[in-house]
Design a protein around this motif. Structure first.
Motif, PDB file in Angstrom:
ATOM      1  N   THR A 154      41.264  38.869  57.038  1.00 31.40           N
ATOM      2  CA  THR A 154      41.096  38.438  55.648  1.00 31.40           C
ATOM      3  C   THR A 154      39.945  37.436  55.608  1.00 31.40           C
TER       4      THR A 154
ATOM      5  N   ILE B   8      41.983  48.340  50.357  1.00 30.21           N
ATOM      6  CA  ILE B   8      41.627  47.313  51.343  1.00 30.21           C
ATOM      7  C   ILE B   8      41.123  47.992  52.622  1.00 30.21           C
TER       8      ILE B   8
ATOM      9  N   VAL C 255      37.019  41.921  53.657  1.00 27.42           N
ATOM     10  CA  VAL C 255      37.633  41.749  52.338  1.00 27.42           C
ATOM     11  C   VAL C 255      38.633  40.597  52.311  1.00 27.42           C
TER      12      VAL C 255
ATOM     13  N   PRO D 256      41.820  39.868  49.874  1.00 24.17           N
ATOM     14  CA  PRO D 256      42.701  40.142  48.726  1.00 24.17           C
ATOM     15  C   PRO D 256      43.348  38.855  48.226  1.00 24.17           C
TER      16      PRO D 256
ATOM     17  N   ILE E 217      40.024  41.410  44.874  1.00 25.83           N
ATOM     18  CA  ILE E 217      39.588  41.627  46.264  1.00 25.83           C
ATOM     19  C   ILE E 217      38.105  41.289  46.402  1.00 25.83           C
TER      20      ILE E 217
END
Ligand SMILES: Cc1cc2nc3c(=O)[nH]c(=O)nc-3n(C[C@H](O)[C@H](O)[C@H](O)COP(=O)(O)O)c2cc1C
Length: 216
Positions: free
Chosen positions: A37, A152, A162, A164, A189
Motif C-alpha cells: 500500500t 487494486i 496503489v 486504497p 484509490i
C-alpha cells in the motif's frame, strides 16, 4: 512450526506452497507479496493506457449476473485533485494531492440498465431489477466492492503502486462529484510510481490459513 524450525525449513515450506500456485514467482510478488500500500509517489506520470489496461483486465473477473456495477471517476487534473482532497480525511489528503492519478471507485445503483448487453440470457432482468427500487443499491455495493479488489490488483498488474482509502466523507464526495451520475463512492484509490523513499509503512503480519479457514 516449532522452536527448532530453521530458515531452510521455512524456505522448503514456501517452495512447496509456491509450487501449488499456477502463476510464477515474479507475478505473485508483483500482485501480492512484494506489493505495498503506497502513500508517497515519485514525480512520474501514469498513462491513460495503464488505467485502461487495468480495467480491460479486471472486467473479466466475476460479478453477480455479470452486472459489472463498479464505476470509476478518474481524477487527474489539479482542480479535480483539490475537489477530491477536500472530502478526504486529513491523513489521506496529501496522498490524493501527490498521486498523479486517483480513482474513485463507486457503485452504480442503475447497473441493471446494461443487462440487455451483459445478461441477454435473462430477458426480463432489467424490468425485474427496476422493480427492486432502493434494494438494488445493496446489490450494486456488494459486486462493486468485489470489483474494487480486482481493480487494486489490476492496477498493480499495470505496474502501478496503489493506496486504497475509505477514510473520506462519502456523502460529501457523492454530492460534489457524483450527483449527476447517481453513483455511490466506495473506495478512493491513489495510483502512481512509488517514491524511492518513505513510500510505504512497514509490512505487518498476515493471518495464516489455520486461523482463517475451517475445512469440513
Ligand atoms: C478498503 C481499504 C481501505 C483503506 N483505508 C485506508 C485509509 O483510509 N487510510 C490509510 O492510510 N490507509 C488505508 N488503507 C490501507 C491499509 O491500511 C493497508 O492496505 C494495509 O495495512 C496493508 O498494508 P501493506 O500493503 O503495506 O501491507 C485501506 C486499505 C483498504 C484495502
Amino acid at each position: 512450526m516449532s522452536i527448532d524450525t530453521t530458515t531452510e525449513d521455512i524456505d522448503r515450506e514456501l517452495d512447496a506452497l509456491g509450487a501449488a500456485l499456477a502463476i510464477d514467482d515474479a507475478t505473485a510478488d508483483l500482485l501480492f507479496r512484494e506489493a505495498h500500500t503506497t502513500y508517497g509517489y515519485a514525480d512520474e506520470p501514469v498513462t491513460d493506457e495503464q488505467v485502461r489496461a487495468a480495467w480491460d483486465l479486471v472486467r473479466w473477473a466475476p460479478t453477480m449476473m455479470n452486472s459489472l456495477p463498479m464505476r470509476l471517476l478518474v481524477v487527474r487534473s489539479d482542480e479535480g485533485k483539490q475537489r477530491l482532497a477536500a472530502h478526504m480525511a486529513e491523513g489521506n489528503r496529501q496522498s490524493v494531492l501527490d498521486a498523479p492519478v486517483t480513482i474513485v471507485a463507486a457503485a452504480d445503483p442503475a447497473f441493471h440498465r446494461h443487462f440487455k448487453t451483459l445478461a441477454p440470457f435473462r430477458e426480463d432482468a432489467e424490468e425485474q431489477f427496476e422493480a427492486m427500487g432502493e434494494a438494488r443499491e445493496g446489490l450494486a455495493r456488494t459486486s462493486s466492492l468485489i470489483q474494487v479488489g480486482y481493480l487494486i490488483l489490476g492496477l498493480r498488474a499495470a505496474g502501478l503502486a496503489v493506496g486504497p482509502k475509505t477514510g473520506f466523507d462519502a456523502a460529501g464526495l457523492d454530492a460534489d462529484l457524483l450527483a449527476d451520475k447517481g453513483w455511490k463512492s466506495l473506495v478512493v484509490i491513489t495510483a502512481g510510481v512509488a517514491a524511492p523513499e518513505g513510500a510505504h509503512k512497514p509490512r505487518q503480519a498476515r493471518l495464516d490459513f489455520e486461523t482463517v479457514a475451517e475445512v469440513i
